[in-house]
Design a protein around this motif. Structure first.
Motif, PDB file in Angstrom:
ATOM      1  N   PHE A   1      17.181  48.431 -81.613  1.00 31.49           N
ATOM      2  CA  PHE A   1      18.606  48.430 -81.681  1.00 31.49           C
ATOM      3  C   PHE A   1      19.236  49.625 -80.997  1.00 31.49           C
ATOM      4  N   ALA A   2      20.134  49.450 -80.092  1.00 26.84           N
ATOM      5  CA  ALA A   2      20.855  50.606 -79.430  1.00 26.84           C
ATOM      6  C   ALA A   2      22.110  50.870 -80.440  1.00 26.84           C
ATOM      7  N   PHE A   3      22.055  52.062 -80.946  1.00 24.81           N
ATOM      8  CA  PHE A   3      23.204  52.627 -81.565  1.00 24.81           C
ATOM      9  C   PHE A   3      23.871  53.910 -80.985  1.00 24.81           C
TER      10      PHE A   3
ATOM     11  N   ALA B   1      26.021  55.177 -72.787  1.00 25.13           N
ATOM     12  CA  ALA B   1      24.619  55.778 -72.316  1.00 25.13           C
ATOM     13  C   ALA B   1      23.697  55.446 -73.005  1.00 25.13           C
ATOM     14  N   CYS B   2      23.588  55.481 -74.656  1.00 26.04           N
ATOM     15  CA  CYS B   2      22.551  55.008 -75.135  1.00 26.04           C
ATOM     16  C   CYS B   2      22.147  53.531 -75.131  1.00 26.04           C
ATOM     17  N   GLY B   3      22.990  52.713 -74.963  1.00 25.48           N
ATOM     18  CA  GLY B   3      23.135  51.133 -74.746  1.00 25.48           C
ATOM     19  C   GLY B   3      22.242  51.026 -73.450  1.00 25.48           C
TER      20      GLY B   3
ATOM     21  N   PRO C   1      12.829  42.181 -77.342  1.00 27.50           N
ATOM     22  CA  PRO C   1      14.430  41.795 -77.584  1.00 27.50           C
ATOM     23  C   PRO C   1      14.873  43.057 -78.171  1.00 27.50           C
ATOM     24  N   PHE C   2      16.115  43.066 -77.736  1.00 31.40           N
ATOM     25  CA  PHE C   2      17.015  44.255 -78.164  1.00 31.40           C
ATOM     26  C   PHE C   2      18.397  43.749 -78.748  1.00 31.40           C
ATOM     27  N   TYR C   3      19.039  44.686 -79.731  1.00 29.93           N
ATOM     28  CA  TYR C   3      20.517  44.310 -79.854  1.00 29.93           C
ATOM     29  C   TYR C   3      21.221  45.404 -79.691  1.00 29.93           C
ATOM     30  N   GLN C   4      22.632  45.140 -79.240  1.00 31.12           N
ATOM     31  CA  GLN C   4      23.478  46.489 -79.148  1.00 31.12           C
ATOM     32  C   GLN C   4      24.376  46.564 -80.120  1.00 31.12           C
ATOM     33  N   ILE C   5      24.350  47.760 -80.760  1.00 35.08           N
ATOM     34  CA  ILE C   5      25.692  48.102 -81.500  1.00 35.08           C
ATOM     35  C   ILE C   5      26.573  49.174 -81.004  1.00 35.08           C
TER      36      ILE C   5
ATOM     37  N   GLN D   1      19.490  41.081 -70.609  1.00 32.51           N
ATOM     38  CA  GLN D   1      20.301  41.028 -71.707  1.00 32.51           C
ATOM     39  C   GLN D   1      20.214  41.143 -72.932  1.00 32.51           C
ATOM     40  N   PRO D   2      20.768  41.570 -74.032  1.00 34.42           N
ATOM     41  CA  PRO D   2      20.584  41.709 -75.317  1.00 34.42           C
ATOM     42  C   PRO D   2      20.415  40.200 -76.086  1.00 34.42           C
ATOM     43  N   GLU D   3      19.799  40.268 -77.445  1.00 28.47           N
ATOM     44  CA  GLU D   3      20.050  39.197 -78.141  1.00 28.47           C
ATOM     45  C   GLU D   3      21.211  38.897 -78.814  1.00 28.47           C
TER      46      GLU D   3
END
Ligand SMILES: NC(=O)c1ccc[n+]([C@@H]2O[C@H](COP(=O)([O-])OP(=O)(O)OC[C@H]3O[C@@H](n4cnc5c(N)ncnc54)[C@H](O)[C@@H]3O)[C@@H](O)[C@H]2O)c1
Ligand SMILES: [Zn+2]
Length: 368
Positions: free
Chosen positions: A103-105, A109-111, A126-130, A161-163
């Motif tokens: 997860f990117a939180f 920049a962090c994303g 896989p990753f998710y963007q927050i 691409q994120p999930e």
């Protein structure tokens, strides 16, 4: 909760948006999350200090508590090869595998960092963007990931691409003023390249502090839709995706010469948009007077332009010509034929110089 679907050749995924939506959005992905062997949040340290429980608590509830958090330096300072390597070391030390999920939180920049880590760890997990900034409505969608090289920003990266993206608007309430201006510049960019009526609406906004959560959600949603439409047609930036670079050629040159950290990305892009509008008036059919009106409105909103007075055109030109979007020594600029109608044009060094002089004159006149 509002949902926007992003369609790309490589993946289709949703952006879920609203206030306090993380728990509800996470529950839609319960199956995938339960099948992960490890879940790691890579978090911007400042954002983690303010908000980490808003993500950890619902994630723990859904997955029965197997969450690890790795904090990285705040903002742009995380996009280094060292932090990238440290993230990999953390994942390896925690016995992460190809079945792990990130997860990117944080902001863009962090994303960007987390996306690049996800795209490279064991050849891709896989990753998710927050996203937690206004600007990240732009960066969290479209799949560009990157870290910086000492010779240039975003020089090392991938398309990945994120999930899904979970955009909790309530996290934006702690953003400092300059970051609000930075993000709103990208919102304004999306309006300028897509929609006259939306631009008219934005001209009515005299002060960002008066924006309500629902205003903000509406603008972010519209911005994501503009970006999604463009990315759908040109995921790998062979054509129309370059319109998203409106304001960015001169803007990047400012950001690069002034030094990252002294001016936010969006504040530099705002200067670049005024410059591109001035060029447009000269070289396309954009109505005369629009650039000036836009410049005065930007000043009212708190954007500052003084930074350009400290840089010569030669210094800026050197950076613009090195920009990875430049080719064969020409300056490629995105201009507007009219609002909502972007085009790409080749600009001579002299045309660029003339506008630089004119913009500096405007800035000097306004600062007297
Ligand atoms: N991938 C893309 O398509 C794309 C598009 C545009 C920009 N970007 C990248 O995004 C980056 C800029 O991202 P950004 O403008 O979101 O800023 P950022 O991630 O650099 O964060 C800016 C600052 O805001 C702080 N912050 C973040 N969220 C906060 C919150 N909710 N409350 C308080 N403070 C908070 C951070 O700690 C940091 O100090 C640049 O590196 C740029 O290259 C990428
Ligand atoms: Zn940008």
């Amino acid at each position: 909760m509002q949902n926007i679907t992003i369609e790309t050749i490589t993946k289709e995924y949703d952006v879920h948006m609203g206030s306090n939506i993380i728990q509800e959005a996470l529950s839609l992905y319960k199956e995938q999350l339960l099948s992960a062997d490890q879940i790691v949040i890579i978090a911007d340290r400042t954002v983690a200090n303010l908000h980490i429980n808003k993500l950890v608590t619902p994630l723990q509830t859904i997955t029965n508590g197997r969450i690890k958090v790795y904090e990285v330096p705040p903002g742009e300072s995380c996009k280094t090869i060292e932090t990238f390597y440290d993230c990999h070391s953390f994942l390896l030390n925690e016995n992460c595998s190809r079945k792990s999920v990130l997860f990117a939180f944080g902001g863009g920049a962090c994303g960007d960092l987390t996306g690049f880590v996800a795209s490279t760890f064991m050849r891709g997990i896989p990753f998710y963007q927050i996203p937690t900034t206004i600007l990240a409505h732009d960066s969290a969608v479209g799949g560009k990931t990157a870290i910086n090289h000492s010779q240039g920003k975003n020089m090392i990266g991938s398309f990945y691409q994120p999930e899904a993206v979970f955009y909790d608007i309530s996290l934006l309430s702690t953003l400092p003023e300059n970051e609000v201006r930075s993000g709103m510049a990208e919102v304004i960019k999306h309006a300028l390249i897509s929609n006259q009526q939306w631009v008219n609406e934005l001209f009515e906004v005299q002060d960002f502090s008066t924006l309500t959560t629902s205003n903000l959600q509406e603008y972010l949603c519209k911005g994501i839709v503009v970006k999604a439409e463009i990315v759908k047609g040109d995921e790998f930036e062979h054509g129309s995706r370059k319109f998203l670079n409106f304001g960015h050629t001169y803007g990047h040159a400012i950001e690069n010469t002034i030094g990252y950290g002294h001016i936010t990305h969006g504040e530099a892009v705002m200067i670049g948009m005024v410059y591109a509008l001035m060029l447009s008036e000269e070289l396309t059919e954009l109505e005369s007077g629009f650039a000036r009106k836009f410049f005065l409105h930007a000043l009212k909103l708190g954007y500052t332009f003084d930074a350009i007075l400290t840089k010569t055109y030669e210094e800026l030109f050197e950076v613009m010509i090195r920009d990875k979007k430049a080719s064969h020594g020409d300056l490629h600029f995105v201009l507007l034929n009219k609002v909502g109608d972007p085009i790409s044009k080749i600009i001579s060094k002299e045309q660029g110089h003339k506008m630089d002089k004119q913009l500096k004159n405007w800035v000097r006149e306004e600062s007297i």
